[in-house]
Design a protein around this motif. Structure first.
Motif, PDB file in Angstrom:
ATOM      1  N   SER A  31       2.582   0.149  -9.534  1.00 58.17           N
ATOM      2  CA  SER A  31       2.307   1.116 -10.450  1.00 58.17           C
ATOM      3  C   SER A  31       3.574   1.412 -11.277  1.00 58.17           C
ATOM      4  O   SER A  31       4.693   1.499 -11.040  1.00 58.17           O
ATOM      5  CB  SER A  31       1.846   2.322  -9.888  1.00 58.17           C
ATOM      6  OG  SER A  31       1.731   3.490 -10.682  1.00 58.17           O
ATOM      7  N   LEU A  58       0.988  -1.267  -0.011  1.00 59.21           N
ATOM      8  CA  LEU A  58      -0.025   0.125   0.053  1.00 59.21           C
ATOM      9  C   LEU A  58       0.718   1.299   0.007  1.00 59.21           C
ATOM     10  O   LEU A  58       0.470   2.157  -0.682  1.00 59.21           O
ATOM     11  CB  LEU A  58      -0.931  -0.072   1.338  1.00 59.21           C
ATOM     12  CG  LEU A  58      -1.900  -1.009   1.423  1.00 59.21           C
ATOM     13  CD1 LEU A  58      -2.762  -1.027   2.593  1.00 59.21           C
ATOM     14  CD2 LEU A  58      -2.949  -1.203   0.166  1.00 59.21           C
ATOM     15  N   GLU A  59       1.929   1.440   0.981  1.00 64.89           N
ATOM     16  CA  GLU A  59       2.885   2.495   1.028  1.00 64.89           C
ATOM     17  C   GLU A  59       3.692   2.637   0.020  1.00 64.89           C
ATOM     18  O   GLU A  59       3.974   3.839  -0.509  1.00 64.89           O
ATOM     19  CB  GLU A  59       3.135   2.571   2.514  1.00 64.89           C
ATOM     20  CG  GLU A  59       2.115   2.834   3.514  1.00 64.89           C
ATOM     21  CD  GLU A  59       2.381   2.713   4.887  1.00 64.89           C
ATOM     22  OE1 GLU A  59       3.779   3.074   5.004  1.00 64.89           O
ATOM     23  OE2 GLU A  59       1.668   2.451   5.714  1.00 64.89           O
ATOM     24  N   SER A  70      -3.916  -0.045  -4.918  1.00 62.46           N
ATOM     25  CA  SER A  70      -5.259   0.036  -4.230  1.00 62.46           C
ATOM     26  C   SER A  70      -5.266  -1.133  -3.422  1.00 62.46           C
ATOM     27  O   SER A  70      -4.760  -2.259  -3.480  1.00 62.46           O
ATOM     28  CB  SER A  70      -6.191   0.197  -5.405  1.00 62.46           C
ATOM     29  OG  SER A  70      -6.396  -0.944  -6.222  1.00 62.46           O
ATOM     30  N   LYS A 105       2.158   1.812  -3.674  1.00 64.95           N
ATOM     31  CA  LYS A 105       0.843   2.674  -3.910  1.00 64.95           C
ATOM     32  C   LYS A 105      -0.173   1.591  -4.554  1.00 64.95           C
ATOM     33  O   LYS A 105      -0.699   2.255  -5.539  1.00 64.95           O
ATOM     34  CB  LYS A 105       1.487   3.731  -4.931  1.00 64.95           C
ATOM     35  CG  LYS A 105       2.756   4.437  -4.594  1.00 64.95           C
ATOM     36  CD  LYS A 105       2.401   5.683  -3.565  1.00 64.95           C
ATOM     37  CE  LYS A 105       3.784   6.526  -3.364  1.00 64.95           C
ATOM     38  NZ  LYS A 105       3.688   6.871  -1.897  1.00 64.95           N
ATOM     39  N   ALA A 133       9.250   8.596  -0.481  1.00 62.40           N
ATOM     40  CA  ALA A 133       8.220   9.347   0.134  1.00 62.40           C
ATOM     41  C   ALA A 133       8.628   9.870   1.674  1.00 62.40           C
ATOM     42  O   ALA A 133       8.324  10.791   2.042  1.00 62.40           O
ATOM     43  CB  ALA A 133       7.030   8.413   0.315  1.00 62.40           C
TER      44      ALA A 133
END
Lengths: 224, 224
Positions: free
Chosen positions: A88, A52-53, A58, A56, B95
């Motif tokens: 992604s 998720l982090e 869904s 990225k 990030a």
């Protein structure tokens, strides 16, 4: 669950969310109000966070990746393919897509003895970049392809070696996701460093004490 | 000017804008209403487009790059350094920035015999990615660094060879900009292709006619 939260470093609310979204299996109920969790839960939480982090993804896509990992009837390569395709590739496509590079890519891969599934996420990006180089009148850039493929094979072998160091499908899949995502900027950064060094050997600086003075080097020279 | 627009493929309004912003020198006035342009103007327009559209540079930064190219007292390496530093590295930073990778990067570069100016734009990105890998508990990913550096040197040598194929500072600088920007996604795409091939040799697929059936290969096998 509060112990699981401490061990994994993830807030209880997130753990409950992962369970609700079927990203994390429930613990074994030891009493009506207590569930027990083991190291497989801690590992799975680390993977879900990475998906998720870092990746990225869904929640829906993350669920598909997790299902592919849990389905032990699938060979590992297939599982990794699912994770890799799910990550992604946004931001990698050039601004003006252009399909004219298909023949170049096919020729380059054939020369290197490489063949992959035609849904590999790298294919449309490479085709599009090669097409853009040609459209912009930079045939000399298209010519780098064989060396780029050779370098990509070195990097991919290092990537796979790091995956093979992990134990278990969950740990391996986590390394695939984190390594694929973080490896791109690491390589791009090292390329800029290596370019500066290569530039100095191809176009030597005539006056190292003039223009370049006042700049320090990295890594700093040992002072002995 | 309408001929310059036809030859360069850039609208007259854009050419006037480039001149207003001092990105393009004026033509030589042949009469009060006519200016003549030569191939150096066509070349410069191609460079300015590359800086603004491919490199995503601001007009101010593009002006600095153009000035560095025009200042022939500067060695070429320096000019390329200006172009390379100007190119946005946005999107490459992870990030969660983390400086813990400095020692790893320094050790890796020293082992490879590389040293660069401490303002090389690759340094903070590589440091940050290596720090993130460690913070996320992926020491096995930090271990890929020597192979990544070796591959980056192959790519950088190919990049510089393509620059050296161009004639003149303007053409070379254009190749530096376009090649640096488009080379990142090209390599990332080829890495995904090479990973699939490497994955199959490290984790062989037991049943190639089962799970993998129905997928075609790229490049397609020759039919005969």
């Amino acid at each position: 669950m509060s112990e699981l939260s401490r061990t994994s470093g993830v807030p209880i609310a997130s753990i409950k969310y992962y369970q609700r979204e079927q990203l994390l299996p429930p613990g074994e109920l030891s009493s009506p109000t207590q569930a027990s969790y083991d190291s497989s839960h801690v590992e799975r939480i680390a993977l879900v966070r990475a998906l998720l982090e870092i990746g990225k993804l869904s929640v829906t896509t993350a669920r598909e990746v997790v299902a592919a990992i849990d389905d032990t009837s699938l060979p590992l390569t297939w599982t990794f393919g699912v994770a890799q395709r799910a990550i992604s590739t946004k931001g990698l496509e050039p601004a003006h897509p252009d399909d004219e590079g298909t023949a170049e890519l096919a020729a380059g891969l054939t020369a290197a003895g490489l063949a992959v599934h035609d849904d590999n996420p790298g294919i449309p990006i490479a085709v599009s970049v090669l097409g853009s180089m040609r459209r912009l009148g930079h045939e000399e850039l298209v010519a780098v392809l064989p060396e780029y493929i050779r370098a990509a094979q070195i990097v991919a072998d290092a990537d796979l070696a790091s995956v093979a160091k992990r134990a278990g499908r969950t740990g391996m899949a986590e390394t695939v996701v984190v390594g694929t995502v973080l490896g791109d900027p690491l390589f791009a950064a090292l390329r800029r460093i290596a370019q500066e060094a290569a530039s100095r050997s191809v176009f030597p600086v005539p006056d190292p004490d003039g223009v370049e003075a006042g700049h320090r080097l990295f890594p700093p020279a040992p002072r002995d």
